[in-house]
Write an enzyme that holds these catalytic residues in place. Sequence first.
Site, mmCIF file in Angstrom:
data_model
loop_
_atom_site.group_PDB
_atom_site.id
_atom_site.type_symbol
_atom_site.label_atom_id
_atom_site.label_comp_id
_atom_site.label_asym_id
_atom_site.label_seq_id
_atom_site.Cartn_x
_atom_site.Cartn_y
_atom_site.Cartn_z
ATOM 1 N N LYS A 186 0.882 -1.164 0.000
ATOM 2 C CA LYS A 186 0.000 0.000 0.000
ATOM 3 C C LYS A 186 0.918 1.212 0.000
ATOM 4 O O LYS A 186 1.611 1.483 0.980
ATOM 5 C CB LYS A 186 -0.919 0.027 1.221
ATOM 6 C CG LYS A 186 -1.833 1.251 1.252
ATOM 7 C CD LYS A 186 -2.820 1.167 2.397
ATOM 8 C CE LYS A 186 -3.757 2.376 2.359
ATOM 9 N NZ LYS A 186 -3.169 3.572 2.985
ATOM 10 N N GLY A 221 -7.551 9.940 9.368
ATOM 11 C CA GLY A 221 -7.842 10.100 10.786
ATOM 12 C C GLY A 221 -8.841 11.180 11.137
ATOM 13 O O GLY A 221 -9.102 11.431 12.318
ATOM 14 N N ALA A 230 -9.320 6.272 3.986
ATOM 15 C CA ALA A 230 -9.131 7.439 4.859
ATOM 16 C C ALA A 230 -10.395 8.273 5.012
ATOM 17 O O ALA A 230 -11.104 8.535 4.039
ATOM 18 C CB ALA A 230 -7.999 8.330 4.362
ATOM 19 N N GLY A 231 -10.652 8.672 6.261
ATOM 20 C CA GLY A 231 -11.742 9.598 6.548
ATOM 21 C C GLY A 231 -13.001 8.970 7.104
ATOM 22 O O GLY A 231 -13.910 9.683 7.538
ATOM 23 N N ASN A 251 -9.118 2.511 9.674
ATOM 24 C CA ASN A 251 -8.249 2.161 10.795
ATOM 25 C C ASN A 251 -8.635 2.947 12.049
ATOM 26 O O ASN A 251 -9.101 2.385 13.034
ATOM 27 C CB ASN A 251 -6.797 2.407 10.414
ATOM 28 C CG ASN A 251 -5.802 2.001 11.498
ATOM 29 O OD1 ASN A 251 -4.599 2.102 11.326
ATOM 30 N ND2 ASN A 251 -6.264 1.518 12.639
ATOM 31 N N THR A 252 -8.474 4.268 11.991
ATOM 32 C CA THR A 252 -8.697 5.094 13.174
ATOM 33 C C THR A 252 -10.111 4.952 13.729
ATOM 34 O O THR A 252 -10.309 4.931 14.948
ATOM 35 C CB THR A 252 -8.418 6.574 12.850
ATOM 36 O OG1 THR A 252 -7.110 6.694 12.296
ATOM 37 C CG2 THR A 252 -8.504 7.437 14.105
#
Length: 267
Positions: A107, A168, A194-195, A216-217
């Site tokens: 990635k 994040g 992301a986001g 992830n976050t």
Amino acid sequence: MFDLEKFLEEDALEIAGRTFKSRLIIGSGKFKSFQQNKEVLEASGAEIITVAVRRVNITDPNKENLLDYIDPKKYLILPNTAGCYTAEEAIKTAMLAREATGINWIKLEVIGDQKTLLPDMEETLKAAQFLVKEGFVVLPYIFDDPVYAKKFEDVGCAAVMPLAAPIGSGLGLQNPYNIMFIKESVSVPVIVDAGIGSAADIPPVMELGVDGVLTNTALAEAKDPIKMAIAMRHAVIAGRLSYLAGRMPKRTYAVPSSPLKGVPYKS
């Protein structure tokens, strides 16, 4: 009767000739422990987990290692060049990861700004060109830019990973139109990256027809990561089914849900 398991097998996500029943990808950063990360991965149903090589150990067998908790035979470990700010840094990180693990998937992240963590597209493209020639399966993190998405496909990337919002941030999808344009412009899988802030952010993304979502976050910082992982597992399936089912048209005025034929007219 609808058979969900059969549907998931037949509707599998394919990247570089490898198939996955789950269209959810999770990360490995910010969790309290490798054990918690393992439990979240299992609860999510995901079959791919990204690992930031510079932050999470998968290369040094003499230290606590994520690979002691997550079986590479069961899951695809996807090394990540997070934390790199030049093509050269990203290339070195990818090479290190492949040498240490034997994994030739990457990635690719090349960050252009430390505050926003937005990608440097020129440096990312430069690194992608080199790594593809070196035999890597490259999945680049990119802006929601359909023109650049096509460039990454043209140099041989196996998928493109446009952001929904800054890494994040938890803001959810900010520009659905650009994601739609990307999906129309490339033939490789589109994984929105992301986001994502919660499971509720996932169906609107999947309903655009994209091939998957990475988060992830939103998992690591949830009050209960396991429950959030389960919610996201179902949110991806719901969004995918909703897209394939085809939504009704949006209308300006109300339309009765029951037929009016035979109902007396009242003035």
